[in-house]
Design an enzyme around this catalytic site. Structure first.
Site, PDB file in Angstrom:
ATOM      1  N   CYS A  35       3.101  -9.002   8.982  1.00 47.82           N
ATOM      2  CA  CYS A  35       3.849 -10.347   9.117  1.00 47.82           C
ATOM      3  C   CYS A  35       4.556 -10.466  10.413  1.00 47.82           C
ATOM      4  CB  CYS A  35       4.810 -10.213   7.873  1.00 47.82           C
ATOM      5  SG  CYS A  35       6.094  -8.685   8.078  1.00 47.82           S
ATOM      6  N   ASP A  37       7.423  -9.154  11.367  1.00 46.01           N
ATOM      7  CA  ASP A  37       8.814  -8.806  11.234  1.00 46.01           C
ATOM      8  C   ASP A  37       8.858  -7.218  11.914  1.00 46.01           C
ATOM      9  OD1 ASP A  37       9.151 -10.964   9.688  1.00 46.01           O
ATOM     10  OD2 ASP A  37       9.217  -9.949   7.812  1.00 46.01           O
ATOM     11  N   CYS A  60      12.140  -9.978   5.996  1.00 46.43           N
ATOM     12  CA  CYS A  60      12.419 -10.461   4.789  1.00 46.43           C
ATOM     13  C   CYS A  60      13.292  -9.410   3.832  1.00 46.43           C
ATOM     14  CB  CYS A  60      10.978 -10.558   4.076  1.00 46.43           C
ATOM     15  SG  CYS A  60      10.290  -9.013   3.533  1.00 46.43           S
ATOM     16  N   CYS A 104       6.091  -4.285   3.413  1.00 46.27           N
ATOM     17  CA  CYS A 104       7.512  -4.470   3.959  1.00 46.27           C
ATOM     18  C   CYS A 104       7.979  -2.789   3.780  1.00 46.27           C
ATOM     19  CB  CYS A 104       8.501  -5.355   3.133  1.00 46.27           C
ATOM     20  SG  CYS A 104       7.485  -7.068   2.712  1.00 46.27           S
TER      21      CYS A 104
HETATM   22 FE1  FES Z   1       7.641  -8.868   6.651  1.00 48.13          FE
HETATM   23 FE2  FES Z   1       8.396  -8.102   4.317  1.00 48.13          FE
HETATM   24  S1  FES Z   1       7.410 -10.102   4.790  1.00 48.13           S
HETATM   25  S2  FES Z   1       8.658  -7.027   6.466  1.00 48.13           S
END
Ligand code: FES
Length: 148
Positions: A35, A37, A60, A104
């Site tokens: 994602c 992140d 997130c 995540c």
């Molecule tokens: Fe990216 Fe949770 S959606 S770490």
């Protein structure tokens, strides 16, 4: 029905160990290939024991809850014990995450290993739990479910 259980919500709303340790013994940043992140974990190590850990997560809610829980799990543990923690254990401690949010928890698991890797590099140490670990690898051997 609520998607997230109370433990996850608690660690998301009141995350533990947020921030950045000054002059850390190890620091690791990892970006999720799933994602994008990001998570940074800093650790303080004394006599092979992680005496403090802090995180900053640009991600997130599940990533925040996972990193909060993960830091509480590694504080007080030896490096070897911390390396043995899997993302599945983080999920279990959280009481479960929705399947699409499993990656995540991998972010937290991987960021911890990156911080320990940094500590090991700086101190000329090797750990069985880091064997084959590449902090820059996009893929790892975790179970990341396919997403739409
Ligand atoms: Fe990216 Fe949770 S959606 S770490």
């Amino acid at each position: 029905m609520a998607l997230y259980n109370d433990t996850v919500m608690d660690h998301f709303m009141n995350p533990r160990n947020v921030g950045e340790i000054e002059n850390p013994d190890g620091s690791g940043t990892y970006g999720s290939p799933v994602c994008g992140d990001m998570m940074m974990i800093t650790i303080k190590v004394e006599d092979e024991v992680i005496v403090d850990a802090k995180f900053k997560t640009f991600g997130c809610g599940s990533a925040i809850a996972s990193s909060s829980m993960a830091t509480t799990m590694i504080i007080g543990k030896t490096i070897d014990e911390a390396l043995a923690i899997t993302n599945k254990q983080i999920i279990d401690e959280l009481g479960g995450l929705p399947p699409v949010k499993v990656h995540c928890s991998v972010l937290a698991d991987h960021a911890i290993k990156c911080a320990i890797y940094d500590y090991a590099q700086k101190n000329g140490k090797t750990y069985a739990g880091l064997e084959g670990f590449d902090p820059n690898a996009d893929e790892d051997d975790h179970d990341i479910p396919e997403e739409e």
